[in-house]
Design a protein around this motif. Structure first.
Motif, PDB file in Angstrom:
ATOM      1  N   MET A   1      28.627  72.747  35.609  1.00 24.73           N
ATOM      2  CA  MET A   1      28.641  71.897  34.405  1.00 24.73           C
ATOM      3  C   MET A   1      29.438  70.732  34.495  1.00 24.73           C
ATOM      4  N   PRO A   2      30.588  70.693  35.428  1.00 19.96           N
ATOM      5  CA  PRO A   2      30.936  69.394  35.692  1.00 19.96           C
ATOM      6  C   PRO A   2      30.245  68.363  36.113  1.00 19.96           C
ATOM      7  N   MET A   3      29.183  68.607  36.885  1.00 20.98           N
ATOM      8  CA  MET A   3      28.269  67.412  37.381  1.00 20.98           C
ATOM      9  C   MET A   3      27.364  66.709  36.119  1.00 20.98           C
ATOM     10  N   LYS A   4      27.264  67.662  35.058  1.00 21.67           N
ATOM     11  CA  LYS A   4      26.548  67.198  34.000  1.00 21.67           C
ATOM     12  C   LYS A   4      27.496  66.074  33.428  1.00 21.67           C
ATOM     13  N   ASP A   5      28.756  66.691  33.022  1.00 21.15           N
ATOM     14  CA  ASP A   5      29.681  65.797  32.563  1.00 21.15           C
ATOM     15  C   ASP A   5      30.166  64.414  33.244  1.00 21.15           C
ATOM     16  N   GLU A   6      30.107  64.652  34.495  1.00 23.26           N
ATOM     17  CA  GLU A   6      30.166  63.421  35.336  1.00 23.26           C
ATOM     18  C   GLU A   6      29.149  62.500  35.061  1.00 23.26           C
ATOM     19  N   LEU A   7      28.099  63.049  35.047  1.00 28.05           N
ATOM     20  CA  LEU A   7      26.750  62.071  34.922  1.00 28.05           C
ATOM     21  C   LEU A   7      26.766  61.422  33.664  1.00 28.05           C
ATOM     22  N   ALA A   8      27.146  62.221  32.522  1.00 31.39           N
ATOM     23  CA  ALA A   8      27.271  61.539  31.051  1.00 31.39           C
ATOM     24  C   ALA A   8      28.065  60.743  31.072  1.00 31.39           C
ATOM     25  N   GLN A   9      29.337  60.750  31.746  1.00 31.31           N
ATOM     26  CA  GLN A   9      30.423  59.919  31.484  1.00 31.31           C
ATOM     27  C   GLN A   9      29.978  58.557  32.428  1.00 31.31           C
ATOM     28  N   ARG A  10      29.083  58.431  33.333  1.00 33.14           N
ATOM     29  CA  ARG A  10      28.952  57.629  34.152  1.00 33.14           C
ATOM     30  C   ARG A  10      27.679  56.655  33.097  1.00 33.14           C
ATOM     31  N   TRP A  11      26.748  57.444  32.423  1.00 33.06           N
ATOM     32  CA  TRP A  11      25.853  56.861  31.734  1.00 33.06           C
ATOM     33  C   TRP A  11      26.339  56.001  30.600  1.00 33.06           C
ATOM     34  N   TYR A  12      27.520  56.885  30.128  1.00 35.35           N
ATOM     35  CA  TYR A  12      28.255  56.278  28.902  1.00 35.35           C
ATOM     36  C   TYR A  12      28.844  54.812  29.299  1.00 35.35           C
ATOM     37  N   GLU A  13      29.702  54.769  30.429  1.00 37.04           N
ATOM     38  CA  GLU A  13      30.318  53.657  30.899  1.00 37.04           C
ATOM     39  C   GLU A  13      29.223  52.583  31.227  1.00 37.04           C
ATOM     40  N   LYS A  14      28.050  52.805  31.660  1.00 33.50           N
ATOM     41  CA  LYS A  14      26.744  51.793  31.858  1.00 33.50           C
ATOM     42  C   LYS A  14      26.609  51.263  30.728  1.00 33.50           C
ATOM     43  N   LEU A  15      26.534  51.895  29.722  1.00 29.19           N
ATOM     44  CA  LEU A  15      26.014  51.734  28.308  1.00 29.19           C
ATOM     45  C   LEU A  15      27.267  50.720  27.748  1.00 29.19           C
ATOM     46  N   VAL A  16      28.133  51.098  28.103  1.00 28.49           N
ATOM     47  CA  VAL A  16      29.259  50.145  27.644  1.00 28.49           C
ATOM     48  C   VAL A  16      29.350  48.873  28.237  1.00 28.49           C
ATOM     49  N   ASP A  17      29.049  48.761  29.550  1.00 23.98           N
ATOM     50  CA  ASP A  17      29.274  47.628  29.973  1.00 23.98           C
ATOM     51  C   ASP A  17      27.907  46.631  29.702  1.00 23.98           C
ATOM     52  N   GLN A  18      26.656  47.448  29.555  1.00 25.95           N
ATOM     53  CA  GLN A  18      25.638  46.753  29.180  1.00 25.95           C
ATOM     54  C   GLN A  18      25.826  46.170  27.806  1.00 25.95           C
ATOM     55  N   LEU A  19      26.383  46.597  26.686  1.00 25.74           N
ATOM     56  CA  LEU A  19      26.617  46.333  25.436  1.00 25.74           C
ATOM     57  C   LEU A  19      27.535  45.113  25.557  1.00 25.74           C
ATOM     58  N   GLU A  20      28.620  45.322  26.390  1.00 32.46           N
ATOM     59  CA  GLU A  20      29.792  44.329  26.556  1.00 32.46           C
ATOM     60  C   GLU A  20      29.025  42.986  26.924  1.00 32.46           C
ATOM     61  N   SER A  21      28.108  43.221  28.061  1.00 38.73           N
ATOM     62  CA  SER A  21      27.432  41.894  28.532  1.00 38.73           C
ATOM     63  C   SER A  21      26.693  41.274  27.340  1.00 38.73           C
ATOM     64  N   VAL A  22      26.075  41.720  26.707  1.00 38.70           N
ATOM     65  CA  VAL A  22      25.092  41.524  25.869  1.00 38.70           C
ATOM     66  C   VAL A  22      25.841  40.701  24.632  1.00 38.70           C
ATOM     67  N   MET A  23      26.952  41.476  24.225  1.00 39.36           N
ATOM     68  CA  MET A  23      27.950  40.932  23.053  1.00 39.36           C
ATOM     69  C   MET A  23      28.421  39.665  23.568  1.00 39.36           C
TER      70      MET A  23
END
Length: 114
Positions: A1-23
């Motif tokens: 299960m830790p791998m799934k949490d790590e992937l979810a966290q990386r996906w979330y951080e990438k989404l934050v970075d993407q939104l911040e860039s657009v904003m």
């Protein structure tokens, strides 16, 4: 299960970075970071994941930009807004720009056609 949490966290951080860039890109330099907004369509939201995650990521991206971020879902669109108090000189500048844009639009629509 830790791998799934790590992937979810990386996906979330990438989404934050993407939104911040657009904003950040949408900000007008003359407003010194104020009057920030982002409007995500239903299609945009569908590509980004679950609404609750996108809202959370948008709020985090806004915090990175110094915004007092709020999100509002209206008619399938997510509005991400900076709700900070705007300094008077920036408010005046924005008001003048808006008035000039309205004047231009009015003149274009009332120009004689020939």
């Amino acid at each position: 299960m830790p791998m799934k949490d790590e992937l979810a966290q990386r996906w979330y951080e990438k989404l934050v970075d993407q939104l911040e860039s657009v904003m950040r890109t949408a900000l007008k330099p003359e407003y010194q970071g104020y009057y920030g907004q982002l409007i995500l369509s239903d299609d945009d939201l569908g590509e980004m994941g679950e609404l609750k995650d996108v809202r959370r990521a948008a709020r985090e991206a806004g915090r990175r930009l110094g915004w007092k971020t709020t999100t509002h879902l209206v008619g399938g669109r997510l509005f991400v807004l900076d709700e900070r108090e705007v300094p008077e000189e920036i408010e005046q500048l924005a008001g003048d720009a808006t008035a000039a844009a309205i004047d231009r639009a009015w003149q274009e629509n009332h120009r004689p056609r020939g």
